[in-house]
Motif scaffolding. Structure first.
Motif, PDB file in Angstrom:
ATOM      1  N   ARG A  91       0.843  -1.332   0.060  1.00 35.41           N
ATOM      2  CA  ARG A  91      -0.241   0.061  -0.138  1.00 35.41           C
ATOM      3  C   ARG A  91       0.841   1.183  -0.158  1.00 35.41           C
ATOM      4  NH1 ARG A  91      -3.677  -3.449   3.747  1.00 35.41           N
ATOM      5  NH2 ARG A  91      -4.983  -4.320   2.208  1.00 35.41           N
ATOM      6  N   ARG A 146      -4.975  -8.144   7.635  1.00 40.89           N
ATOM      7  CA  ARG A 146      -5.323  -6.627   6.709  1.00 40.89           C
ATOM      8  C   ARG A 146      -5.008  -6.755   5.225  1.00 40.89           C
ATOM      9  NH1 ARG A 146      -1.398  -6.596  10.715  1.00 40.89           N
ATOM     10  NH2 ARG A 146       0.377  -6.454   9.420  1.00 40.89           N
ATOM     11  N   GLY A 147      -5.248  -8.267   4.858  1.00 46.36           N
ATOM     12  CA  GLY A 147      -5.660  -8.182   3.506  1.00 46.36           C
ATOM     13  C   GLY A 147      -4.557  -8.481   2.486  1.00 46.36           C
ATOM     14  N   GLN A 148      -3.654  -9.285   2.583  1.00 52.34           N
ATOM     15  CA  GLN A 148      -2.372  -9.355   1.886  1.00 52.34           C
ATOM     16  C   GLN A 148      -2.897  -9.616   0.329  1.00 52.34           C
ATOM     17  OE1 GLN A 148       0.507  -8.658   1.570  1.00 52.34           O
ATOM     18  NE2 GLN A 148       1.697 -10.199   2.899  1.00 52.34           N
ATOM     19  N   GLN A 167      -5.773  -8.629  -1.139  1.00 54.45           N
ATOM     20  CA  GLN A 167      -6.500  -7.375  -1.534  1.00 54.45           C
ATOM     21  C   GLN A 167      -5.368  -6.442  -2.128  1.00 54.45           C
ATOM     22  OE1 GLN A 167      -6.690  -4.389   0.104  1.00 54.45           O
ATOM     23  NE2 GLN A 167      -8.034  -3.678  -1.683  1.00 54.45           N
ATOM     24  N   ILE A 204      -2.304  -6.920  -2.797  1.00 50.75           N
ATOM     25  CA  ILE A 204      -1.359  -7.201  -4.250  1.00 50.75           C
ATOM     26  C   ILE A 204      -2.331  -6.986  -5.271  1.00 50.75           C
ATOM     27  CG2 ILE A 204      -0.383  -8.944  -5.340  1.00 50.75           C
ATOM     28  CD1 ILE A 204       0.502 -10.378  -2.565  1.00 50.75           C
ATOM     29  N   ALA A 205      -3.601  -7.560  -5.203  1.00 49.50           N
ATOM     30  CA  ALA A 205      -4.387  -7.294  -6.158  1.00 49.50           C
ATOM     31  C   ALA A 205      -4.690  -5.906  -6.724  1.00 49.50           C
ATOM     32  CB  ALA A 205      -5.992  -7.763  -5.936  1.00 49.50           C
ATOM     33  N   LEU A 234      -1.666  -4.649  -8.660  1.00 53.62           N
ATOM     34  CA  LEU A 234      -1.843  -5.098 -10.133  1.00 53.62           C
ATOM     35  C   LEU A 234      -2.777  -4.260 -10.874  1.00 53.62           C
ATOM     36  CD1 LEU A 234      -1.961  -8.942  -9.671  1.00 53.62           C
ATOM     37  CD2 LEU A 234       0.152  -7.479  -9.444  1.00 53.62           C
ATOM     38  N   GLU A 245      -3.914  -1.287 -10.312  1.00 57.17           N
ATOM     39  CA  GLU A 245      -3.401   0.014 -10.460  1.00 57.17           C
ATOM     40  C   GLU A 245      -2.394   0.191 -11.408  1.00 57.17           C
ATOM     41  OE1 GLU A 245      -5.306   2.613  -9.605  1.00 57.17           O
ATOM     42  OE2 GLU A 245      -6.702   1.430  -8.393  1.00 57.17           O
TER      43      GLU A 245
END
Lengths: 254, 280
Positions: free
Chosen positions: A84, A118-120, A122, A124-125, A128, A130
């Motif tokens: 992030r 905390r959404g690892q 999400q 990374i996704a 990719l 953005e």
């Protein structure tokens, strides 16, 4: 040299890590911290620098060299905050029309409880998604280990280059061997099967350039400085729509 | 409507057992209840005692979600190749084809849901647990390009153990490829709904599963990036009960809503209507 020897070299003690490239290629790197949401992830270092007078955003995975430093940097395995923070800095680069240079070196995104909470995936996704639309040039350099999705999250780029002894793989040879043969000792065989060397990357057109390593770090970095600055100038001259369409086609072919 | 003929997964037992009165039952792995197969099928493969959602394949999904005879399959003939000569991959593909009765790990197409047209993809838990290789990535990419050209929303059901290691780095590249197609579809102002089903993990979680404008999940589905075993090895302790379930993701803010199978058609249709172009 076998594929697994390359893996060992890529992970090797004493191998140059992200910050040594950053400090040798750029003279005036200024580190910026934090994802503005939760924390600052020491496994990814980001900031500003100039390259032949051109302002650039620099993002580097950093494993650390000494034991204490390695622990602090989580051995270069980023948490969601690292991705992030990277995205925040990339978005800033886009706003101020600065190109982005990424240095990739990780065994993989961290597999911990907090990372999942905390959404690892999400994080990374989102990178990719953005990076596919970031209206400024991106060049990524694979300098050591390119561990799966955690590496790709900084490697959706217009150009991807790899150091001669770096590797890039969908899974570690250890992971592959234990899933496939339930035998972690078959790592050598697994490494050969996975086609993960720099040579393989060139053959499969995953990278544009392989950087030879038979020289000292300073010489390599000097050459990289010239190549990066030439390539970024050329990419910066493209209209944003062309840049993005080329980036799309670069990955569409796979 | 009699759905029996459409649900095929336990068909072998049916074939062996002959008639329905044989009293064939299935045991719910969650609560242990004995479920007569006929009842389980009528109940969309959800345990009538505890609500456990059995894993089901694309054809079963198509049957309960889409309006009758509206599903048009796309790229149904694409098949994977063993381009790295990876040990055992050919055999694995053959087994997966037999187990799933599909040619690859995802079924794509266009259909109507309560009259609302949409593009759809369904990953297949019976085809190498929906592992993502070049063909899965290609089919999903083509579906988004197809939907973009026709301004169609995309509804995607995810199931995946992650990227397909037998295709090496090129399976990793599918994460970037699909993300590009998603991005174009999104930039065109089109709606994308993901439905996370059991299990959705690895490279699929870290790409198109988590990119939906709205993210729905099936009750109890395991959803995460790293597998539970890998996390336990990393932190050297047992994970708490309920870690990486749909409910856990909802609590942590990564899922919009959890919808049981019996309500999915209605909820999806509602979301499609709310996102219809030109309504504003």
């Amino acid at each position: 040299m076998g594929a697994y020897d390359k893996v060992l070299l890529a992970r090797g003690k004493g191998r140059a890590t992200g910050l040594s490239y950053v400090n040798n290629i750029f003279e005036d790197f200024l580190e910026l911290h934090g994802d503005r949401r939760f924390a600052d992830d020491p496994a990814i270092v980001g900031g500003l620098a100039t390259l032949s007078g051109m302002p650039v955003t620099v993002i580097a995975m950093e494993k650390g060299s000494e034991t204490k430093e390695k622990v602090r940097r989580n051995f270069g395995s980023p948490n969601p905050e690292g991705y992030r923070k990277s995205l925040r800095l990339m978005k800033q680069a886009e706003k101020f029309h600065r190109p982005v240079v990424c240095f990739v070196d990780t065994s993989g995104a961290f597999c911990g409880m907090g990372a999942e909470e905390r959404g690892q995936g999400q994080a990374i996704a989102e990178n990719l998604f953005e990076m596919m639309d970031l209206k400024t040039p991106i060049i990524s350099l694979l300098i050591g280990e390119g561990g799966s999705g955690g590496a790709l999250a900084l490697a959706v780029a217009d150009r991807v280059w790899i150091l001669e002894n770096a590797v890039y793989s969908v899974i570690s040879p250890e992971g592959c061997a234990s899933i496939l043969w339930k035998d972690a000792k078959k790592v050598k065989e697994a490494a050969e099967c996975l086609a993960l060397t720099a040579e393989d990357m060139k053959r499969l057109e995953v990278v544009e350039r392989v950087i030879p390593e038979d020289r000292d770090l300073e010489t390599i970095c000097q050459e990289l400085r010239t190549q990066l600055s030439e390539e970024l100038s050329a990419l910066s001259a493209l209209p944003p729509e062309t840049l993005l369409e080329n980036r799309y086609q670069r990955f569409r072919k796979f | 409507m009699n759905l029996m003929g459409l649900f095929r997964s336990p068909q072998n037992e049916l074939e062996k057992g002959g008639s329905e009165e044989a009293g064939i039952t299935n045991t719910c792995p969650h609560c242990g209840a004995l479920l007569p197969l006929s009842e389980q099928w009528e109940n969309l493969n959800v345990c009538s005692a505890c609500g456990y959602h059995f894993r089901i394949g694309p054809r079963e999904r198509i049957a309960y979600l889409t309006d009758e005879n509206t599903f048009l399959e796309l790229d149904g003939n694409l098949k994977s190749k063993d381009f790295l000569n990876f040990p055992g991959y050919d055999q694995k593909l053959r087994n997966a084809k037999l187990a799933s009765r599909e040619k690859e790990g995802v079924v794509c197409g266009e259909a109507k849901i309560c009259g609302e047209p949409c593009a759809l993809f369904f990953m297949d838990p019976n085809f190498m647990i929906g592992s993502m290789g070049t063909v899965v990535g290609e089919k999903i990419t083509r579906l988004f390009e197809y939907a973009l050209a026709r301004s169609l929303p995309v509804v995607g059901f995810t199931v995946s153990g992650g990227a397909r290691m037998q295709e090496g780095i090129l399976s990793l590249m599918q994460m970037a490829k699909t993300s590009g197609a998603l991005r174009k579809h999104s930039d065109g102002g089109n709606f994308y709904l993901t439905v996370l089903t059991d299990p959705t993990t690895g490279g699929v979680t870290a790409s198109f599963a988590m990119d939906g404008d709205i993210i729905m999940a099936e009750p109890g589905a395991t959803v995460g990036f790293a597998g539970a075993r890998v996390i336990e090895q990393t932190i050297r302790k047992k994970l708490p009960q309920g870690f990486q379930t749909a409910e856990f993701l909802l609590e942590h803010g990564f899922v919009d809503l959890i919808v049981p199978r019996s309500e999915q058609k209605e909820t999806i249709a509602k979301l499609l209507r709310l996102h219809k172009r030109g309504n504003a």
